[in-house]
Motif scaffolding. Structure first.
Motif, PDB file in Angstrom:
ATOM      1  N   ASP A 195      42.989  51.704  52.031  1.00  0.00           N
ATOM      2  CA  ASP A 195      41.693  52.289  52.363  1.00  0.00           C
ATOM      3  C   ASP A 195      40.696  52.068  51.234  1.00  0.00           C
ATOM      4  O   ASP A 195      39.554  51.688  51.446  1.00  0.00           O
ATOM      5  N   LYS A 196      41.165  52.338  50.002  1.00  0.00           N
ATOM      6  CA  LYS A 196      40.322  52.095  48.829  1.00  0.00           C
ATOM      7  C   LYS A 196      41.223  51.693  47.672  1.00  0.00           C
ATOM      8  O   LYS A 196      42.416  52.037  47.632  1.00  0.00           O
ATOM      9  N   GLU A 197      40.657  50.958  46.736  1.00  0.00           N
ATOM     10  CA  GLU A 197      41.447  50.368  45.650  1.00  0.00           C
ATOM     11  C   GLU A 197      42.213  51.430  44.872  1.00  0.00           C
ATOM     12  O   GLU A 197      43.357  51.211  44.454  1.00  0.00           O
ATOM     13  N   GLY A 198      41.611  52.602  44.693  1.00  0.00           N
ATOM     14  CA  GLY A 198      42.256  53.659  43.910  1.00  0.00           C
ATOM     15  C   GLY A 198      43.466  54.285  44.569  1.00  0.00           C
ATOM     16  O   GLY A 198      44.103  55.165  43.981  1.00  0.00           O
ATOM     17  N   ASP A 199      43.797  53.874  45.801  1.00  0.00           N
ATOM     18  CA  ASP A 199      44.980  54.427  46.456  1.00  0.00           C
ATOM     19  C   ASP A 199      46.273  53.916  45.838  1.00  0.00           C
ATOM     20  O   ASP A 199      47.335  54.526  46.004  1.00  0.00           O
ATOM     21  N   LEU A 200      46.219  52.777  45.139  1.00  0.00           N
ATOM     22  CA  LEU A 200      47.395  52.227  44.472  1.00  0.00           C
ATOM     23  C   LEU A 200      47.354  52.622  42.993  1.00  0.00           C
ATOM     24  O   LEU A 200      46.290  52.909  42.443  1.00  0.00           O
ATOM     25  N   PRO A 201      48.500  52.654  42.305  1.00  0.00           N
ATOM     26  CA  PRO A 201      48.530  53.085  40.893  1.00  0.00           C
ATOM     27  C   PRO A 201      47.602  52.241  40.022  1.00  0.00           C
ATOM     28  O   PRO A 201      47.557  51.006  40.145  1.00  0.00           O
ATOM     29  N   ASP A 202      46.862  52.918  39.150  1.00  0.00           N
ATOM     30  CA  ASP A 202      45.937  52.207  38.266  1.00  0.00           C
ATOM     31  C   ASP A 202      46.669  51.195  37.389  1.00  0.00           C
ATOM     32  O   ASP A 202      46.172  50.083  37.162  1.00  0.00           O
ATOM     33  N   TRP A 203      47.844  51.572  36.883  1.00  0.00           N
ATOM     34  CA  TRP A 203      48.564  50.672  35.988  1.00  0.00           C
ATOM     35  C   TRP A 203      49.064  49.410  36.694  1.00  0.00           C
ATOM     36  O   TRP A 203      49.401  48.412  36.054  1.00  0.00           O
ATOM     37  N   PHE A 204      49.099  49.442  38.008  1.00  0.00           N
ATOM     38  CA  PHE A 204      49.495  48.267  38.775  1.00  0.00           C
ATOM     39  C   PHE A 204      48.323  47.294  38.942  1.00  0.00           C
ATOM     40  O   PHE A 204      48.494  46.076  38.890  1.00  0.00           O
ATOM     41  N   LEU A 205      47.108  47.837  39.087  1.00  0.00           N
ATOM     42  CA  LEU A 205      45.951  47.007  39.415  1.00  0.00           C
ATOM     43  C   LEU A 205      45.044  46.704  38.236  1.00  0.00           C
ATOM     44  O   LEU A 205      44.673  45.557  37.998  1.00  0.00           O
TER      45      LEU A 205
END
Length: 609
Positions: free
Chosen positions: A175-185
């Protein structure tokens, strides 16, 4: 239409450009909308991302494509048999395999390090893989740790006749980029984030051209008429998604709305009103309304005429934006207190609705705090009151055809004014819950006391205009202070620009007008008393004395006159009737009004009428 005549969406061009350069991608934003698709040259349609994306990957040269989501598990898209899923270590049946987050983690490793033709795994609804982003479970942490490591270890291999480089790719749809872990992206150069924006003018036109042909009357109409309707459709759906355009077309077909009336279907979709209430307003009623309004708003002939001009524009639709999204009418009523600004808004409401209490009023002095905009549109997710919604957005959603009255607009916080700018510009607000609320059928009235006083050297209020000045002077000074306030104090001249020439300055209540207001108030009061059974009248002497008391100070306008009538007639009359044991049906004439610590009335009574 020739092949290649429809330009691919920006997100799709970005994806195809970086497929040879990155092994993992994150698609975010407008992922649940339809996407423009050209299955065969010259045929334009709109399909879900879950269909458009595999077709684009096949076109790019990927021969093995599978998808995953938590509900359906794994599904083979290309080829449609079990071979690819088996290579991922799964146990498929008819091209599908059940699986959860643990199997997904293992499948990623087999995918990225596997041999064979180019392969890709599409992970749909990836936002739902995580329960709490700030506190991952062991399985969630293992999944994204493995994905992170694989993004750095993945290597491109040549494939196909041209021996182009291909990664075995992973595409996350969120839905939005922040839905995945920050350290991953964040800071990971091996992952490409691609936002999918809302459809632009070109995309809407491409779909509109296809949809218009399916509407009643389009097949037999002249090409020029169809093109005109297409352009109107595209303009009026500014800000809508492609799935919304398809829904509008479906609504038009189901309700037999002709192609050249597509704007009716757009309005019905936006505000949920089947018939256009503005078209139902009697033209005769509006054309003869001036006398009706002037009976209630005294001494403001210029304001009445100007306001009725705005109403007539609203009813006829003349001068409306081609997009059809802005409010039907906007008026900014300025001037001294008690001169009829709010009364004019009520009267216009009565004219439109037959009920002067049908307007939706907001006292803007209650919205002076920095975060008070949340009261209007609703708190964002995670904040107190999120489930309640906003007072303004809720009201307009419930009554899209309404008069909105914003009293004393200058007292609102500047953040509130930014919301009004959005309403005046686009005719839409997005509530805290993410719902789009349309103001295209509203009539907006702002009232203000700006320009009556100016701040002095020590912060005290100094009169900027006085009743002994001519109205032209009052108008010029008030407008000057309003412009100064919006341009210099608020630094928001664009709001005043949107209102344009619809700033209506009211005059002071002049003595001859005050006489009319006084007589109207007193006569209305005596009629009300008569309806209660008391036949009360005023002698000529008493009326003259009362007039002198009530009109001695006109600085507070009609409201001040009403206050004086209450103090010198209503209160003493009520006291006298009560204390004397007045009988229902008897006639009473007030012969004398005496002032003092409290005003008293002396009356003579007659027999029961």
């Amino acid at each position: 239409m020739q092949a290649g005549s429809v330009e691919k969406a920006r997100w799709l061009r970005d994806l195809q450009r970086f497929l040879p350069l990155r092994s993992q991608f994150v698609l975010s934003g407008n992922t649940r909308d339809l996407q423009i698709h050209e299955p065969i040259p010259g045929t334009i349609t709109a399909v879900p991302l879950a269909r458009a994306l595999p077709d684009a990957l096949k076109e790019a040269g990927y021969l093995r494509i599978a998808s995953f989501d938590l509900l359906n598990g794994f599904r083979a898209l290309e080829p449609g048999d079990d071979s690819f899923l088996t290579q991922l270590g799964l146990t498929p049946v008819n091209g599908a395999a059940a699986g959860g987050i643990d199997l997904l983690s293992a499948a990623l490793e087999r995918l990225v390090g596997g041999d064979g033709p180019p392969a890709v795994l599409i992970i749909d609804f990836a936002s739902r893989l995580i329960t709490r982003n700030e506190a991952l479970s062991p399985a969630e942490h293992q999944l994204f740790s493995r994905a992170l490591i694989l993004s750095h270890s993945a290597r491109a291999r040549p494939a196909g006749d041209r021996r182009l480089p291909f990664f075995n790719a992973v595409i996350w749809i969120v839905d939005k980029e922040g839905d995945l872990p920050d350290w991953f992206l964040i800071g990971n150069p091996r992952i490409r984030h691609i936002p999918i924006g809302k459809p632009d003018h070109t995309a809407r036109r491409s779909l509109a051209r296809s949809l218009m042909r399916s509407l009643p009357g389009a097949q037999t109409a002249a090409e020029s008429e169809v093109e005109k309707s297409i352009e109107g459709f595209v303009d009026e759906t500014e800000g809508l998604l492609l799935v919304d355009l398809s829904a509008v077309a479906q609504l038009a077909r189901s309700e037999n709305v002709a192609f050249d009336r597509i704007s009716d279907a757009v309005r019905r979709f936006k505000v949920g009103v089947t018939e256009d209430p503005w078209r139902k307003i009697s033209r005769d009623k509006i054309s003869t309304a001036e006398a009706f309004v002037k009976r209630r708003v005294k001494g403001q002939a210029h304001a009445v005429t100007h306001m009725l001009d705005i109403v007539k524009r609203a009813v006829t639709g003349i001068g409306q934006s081609p997009r059809g999204g802005r409010p039907r009418g906007v008026a900014f009523l300025a001037g001294p207190t008690g001169v009829g600004k709010t009364e004019l808004a009520k009267t216009i409401t009565s004219l439109l609705f037959g009920d002067d209490s049908a307007y939706i009023r907001f006292d803007m002095s209650e919205f002076s705090a920095e975060h008070s905009d949340q009261r209007l549109i609703g708190a964002p997710p995670g904040y107190v009151g999120y489930d309640v919604g906003g007072e303004l957005t809720n009201a307009v959603r419930e009554k899209p055809f309404s008069v909105l009255l914003f009293d004393e607009i200058e007292k609102a916080h500047p953040r509130i004014l930014d919301k009004f700018l959005q309403v005046l510009d686009d005719g839409v607000l997005t509530s805290g819950r993410g719902d789009r609320v349309y103001f295209s059928e509203t009539f907006i009235v702002f009232t203000s006391n700006l320009g009556i006083y100016t701040p002095g050297p020590s912060g005290e209020r100094i009169a900027n205009v006085t009743p002994d000045e001519a109205f032209d002077t009052v108008k010029r000074k008030v407008r000057g202070e309003i412009e100064k306030h919006f341009k210099s104090v608020l630094n928001r001249p664009e709001i005043l620009n949107r209102i344009g020439e619809n700033v209506i300055v009211f005059d002071f209540i002049r003595p001859e007008v005050a006489d009319e207001i006084f007589d109207q108030m007193v006569d209305a009061l005596l009629n009300d008393v008569g309806s209660l059974g008391y036949n009360v009248s005023l002698s000529k002497t008493a009326r003259t004395a009362l007039r002198g008391l009530c009109l001695a100070d006109l600085s507070n306008g009609g409201r001040g006159i009403r206050n004086q009538v209450e103090a010198h007639l209503i209160n003493p009359l009520s006291r006298a009737l009560f204390d004397s044991g007045a009988e229902i049906g008897r006639r009473y004439e007030i012969q004398e009004i005496t002032t003092g610590a409290s005003t008293t009335v002396t009356f003579a009574s007659g027999p029961v009428s």
